[in-house]
Design an enzyme around this catalytic site. Sequence first.
Site, PDB file in Angstrom:
ATOM      1  N   GLY A 296       1.242  -1.315  -0.314  1.00  0.00           N
ATOM      2  CA  GLY A 296       0.102  -0.076   0.145  1.00  0.00           C
ATOM      3  C   GLY A 296       0.757   1.293   0.222  1.00  0.00           C
ATOM      4  O   GLY A 296       1.525   1.699  -0.605  1.00  0.00           O
ATOM      5  N   SER A 297       0.238   2.314   0.523  1.00  0.00           N
ATOM      6  CA  SER A 297       1.210   3.552   0.176  1.00  0.00           C
ATOM      7  C   SER A 297       2.512   3.594   1.064  1.00  0.00           C
ATOM      8  O   SER A 297       3.480   4.805   1.051  1.00  0.00           O
ATOM      9  CB  SER A 297      -0.254   4.708   1.141  1.00  0.00           C
TER      10      SER A 297
END
Length: 578
Positions: A296-297
């Site tokens: 993810g981020s």
Amino acid sequence: MSEKNASTQEELGGSAVRPGAATIVMDGAGKARGGRAQNRVIMAMALIFSIYGAIGGRLVYLATQEEPEATVPAARITASRPDLVDRNGEVLATDIKTASLFAEPRRIVDVDEAIEKLATVLPDLDYEQTYRRLDSDAGFVWLRRQLSPRQQAEIMALGIPGLGFRTEKRRFYPGGPTASHIVGLVNIDNKGIAGMEKFVDDQGLADLQATGLAVAGHMEPVRLSIDLRVQHVIRDELAQAMQRYKAVAAGAIMLNARTGEVMGMASLPDYDPNNPVNALEKDRLNRVSAGVFEMGSTFKLFTTAMALDSGLVKITDRFDATRPIRIGGFTINDFHGKRRVLSVPEIFIYSSNIGTAKMADVVGIEGHRNFLKKIGLLTRTPTELPEVAMPTEPKEWKKINSVTISYGHGVATTPLQTAMAAVAMVNGGKLIPPTFLPRSEAEANEIATQVISPKTSSQIRYLFRYNVEKGTGGSGSRADVEGYFVGGKTGTAEKVINGRYSNSVRFNAFIGAFPADNPDYVVLTFVDEPKPEREGIGATAGLNAAPMVGNIIRRTATLLGVKPEFSHESKALLISQQ
């Protein structure tokens, strides 16, 4: 003598017989019959004597013979292992002596009775299997390895002939499951089959055991890099997080940012190596090193570093995040979009997918892939632990792949290698292979690879601290610990369910470093499929993975000798001026 008696005497041929005496007629036939009867008696007695003589001779022969010894393969008896200790000398694994039960089937008088008696001490004994072993001509069979002292005493009290005990080595782990995925475990014959136990065997211990040279007392302990105190804190925080967020799994790792040493690593659910009955269950996987996930981020950390290090993007540049990006039938949007032009620091702290994708586009597809490969995110991480997975990536990189990978979807990596790459982003740009063995800073520098410039690393440290510092609106503020200037990046990744990304099932992570101006340590935590802690709030990484990092730092910083520093000045501003 009367006439009557005289007459009788004459009739009998002159032989006088006393009254009441038995009369024996001695004729020729009688003598023959008596001789044959006497011969039969003698023959019968001779036969009986010969039979008993044969039995007696056999008994004498058996009594003079030495009983054959039941032998156990030498490796099972002599195989010893060195102790495993943490960096401070605390014992993680050691050998202890234990008794194992064996039988010599030819000496068992009554198999059924023997099994019935044994079952009173070993109720889980397999009757059919044990019967087959005992009802055989084998000279030696194992019945149960590694008994407890109580079991040994109770079996001895049964007094079953043909049973015996052999002293063997058993591996004992004083900390139980505390460091199970690092230490690993051994099999019934004291051979390493997982973790650092297997690594030690692969370094030559197995050969020493095979030759009988692995003798207790002659081997130095193997010192690992982990700190047992830190390890305990990490595992404890994971256990609390799983309960608090009702997650299916959680994990964390702490790396020394200067040496690459693993200070602690845990993955839950785990197992107890003293009784590893569930060690091979799927959910007991060491997710930190052997599991691959779309992070993810947290990948925005690497995309930002790539863009800044390329020279094509400056930290003062701005990118339009007003509208979503549409590409290849997909729409790229922000989770909490600001719908305006964002600076690079704003893209980082607001975790903008749109802004990050545009920075990756500046570098280009080929440059993007080359950078991730350079920082070790596309190859298997080199380290001592045997259980290390290979990351995954698209067979062919297209623009849509580069866009989604820029914010953490499309490439799956292990948390271990993600933490390794993060260390390089904040320690001056040096990529150092992680190690579970002690390593000095000088040794680390000899094998380190410069992957980004010191200037870029300084800018990343600034962004890290800016994202956590109170009042900036960053997503990592819940990781802050007063006095330690924590910096970091959140990552909330949607998991793939039935071939599609789900917006309700997440894999959350947080990468933190402290002190952010000159990091000593990097901590990565993750929580798999967390639920909201309470009604009315979300379940993003800023709400669960970030606090986990803060709690670990709060509890371990003083143990590691990191002194707190209290200042009213903005640490992010100080870092930006370096």
